[in-house]
Write a protein that holds these residues in place. Sequence first.
Motif, PDB file in Angstrom:
ATOM      1  N   UNK A   6     -54.096 -37.159 -29.124  1.00  0.00           N
ATOM      2  CA  UNK A   6     -53.979 -36.346 -27.915  1.00  0.00           C
ATOM      3  C   UNK A   6     -54.207 -34.878 -28.255  1.00  0.00           C
ATOM      4  N   UNK A   7     -54.445 -34.096 -27.208  1.00  0.00           N
ATOM      5  CA  UNK A   7     -54.531 -32.654 -27.357  1.00  0.00           C
ATOM      6  C   UNK A   7     -53.286 -32.079 -26.707  1.00  0.00           C
ATOM      7  N   UNK A   8     -52.545 -31.315 -27.491  1.00  0.00           N
ATOM      8  CA  UNK A   8     -51.308 -30.716 -26.999  1.00  0.00           C
ATOM      9  C   UNK A   8     -51.286 -29.251 -27.426  1.00  0.00           C
ATOM     10  N   UNK A   9     -51.101 -28.377 -26.451  1.00  0.00           N
ATOM     11  CA  UNK A   9     -51.092 -26.934 -26.695  1.00  0.00           C
ATOM     12  C   UNK A   9     -52.352 -26.500 -27.442  1.00  0.00           C
ATOM     13  N   UNK A  10     -53.463 -27.096 -27.039  1.00  0.00           N
ATOM     14  CA  UNK A  10     -54.761 -26.708 -27.583  1.00  0.00           C
ATOM     15  C   UNK A  10     -55.107 -27.270 -28.942  1.00  0.00           C
ATOM     16  N   UNK A  11     -54.242 -28.115 -29.486  1.00  0.00           N
ATOM     17  CA  UNK A  11     -54.500 -28.697 -30.804  1.00  0.00           C
ATOM     18  C   UNK A  11     -54.479 -30.216 -30.727  1.00  0.00           C
ATOM     19  N   UNK A  12     -55.367 -30.834 -31.484  1.00  0.00           N
ATOM     20  CA  UNK A  12     -55.376 -32.295 -31.566  1.00  0.00           C
ATOM     21  C   UNK A  12     -54.164 -32.716 -32.386  1.00  0.00           C
TER      22      UNK A  12
END
Length: 178
Positions: free
Chosen positions: A153-159
């Motif tokens: 997933x991508x969370x806060x712009x990071x994978x």
Amino acid sequence: MSTGDLRLVPARPEHVDYWLVLRAEPGARRYVDTDEDTREQLLHRIAEASPLGDTRAKGYRWFVEYDGRLIGTVSARDVSRMHGRAQLGYMMSEAYHGRGLGTRAVGMMLERLFTGLPFLQRLWLVTLAENAGSQGVARKLGFTFEGTMRGHCVHLGQRRDQQTWGLLRSEWEARRSG
């Protein structure tokens, strides 16, 4: 462990403003890979939540109340009667972390789901790999760590990596009777 009055209350439209505040808390943003839903989208999700007796339901949601105050939410979604499974989610207000209330609330939801849905054979959940608190809830309730989905997933712009945890009805029943 807190011993106050903890209840699960069915999701209602009047809970939407609390849910928006909960989802905006830094603790929630840190670990939940949720979309930026609008008030209207959350109201729609509340409207879609069904009572346990609904044989066509795709999901269930409750808000967690502690000593008369809303402190979180728990849900089961992607309910599949054919496969006998559902995905769990939970979010507790940061002010109540570390007190055992999340574990109690999710445990109450497990009881409702497994006793109220005879077709249900498996529950599963995902956590971000760094979310030790949520993993602790899963572990305490008997969930088994099933693996890591790398870069899922991508969370806060990071994978980010996510962990999958599962609980079978037979495991829940054994813990409940033992």
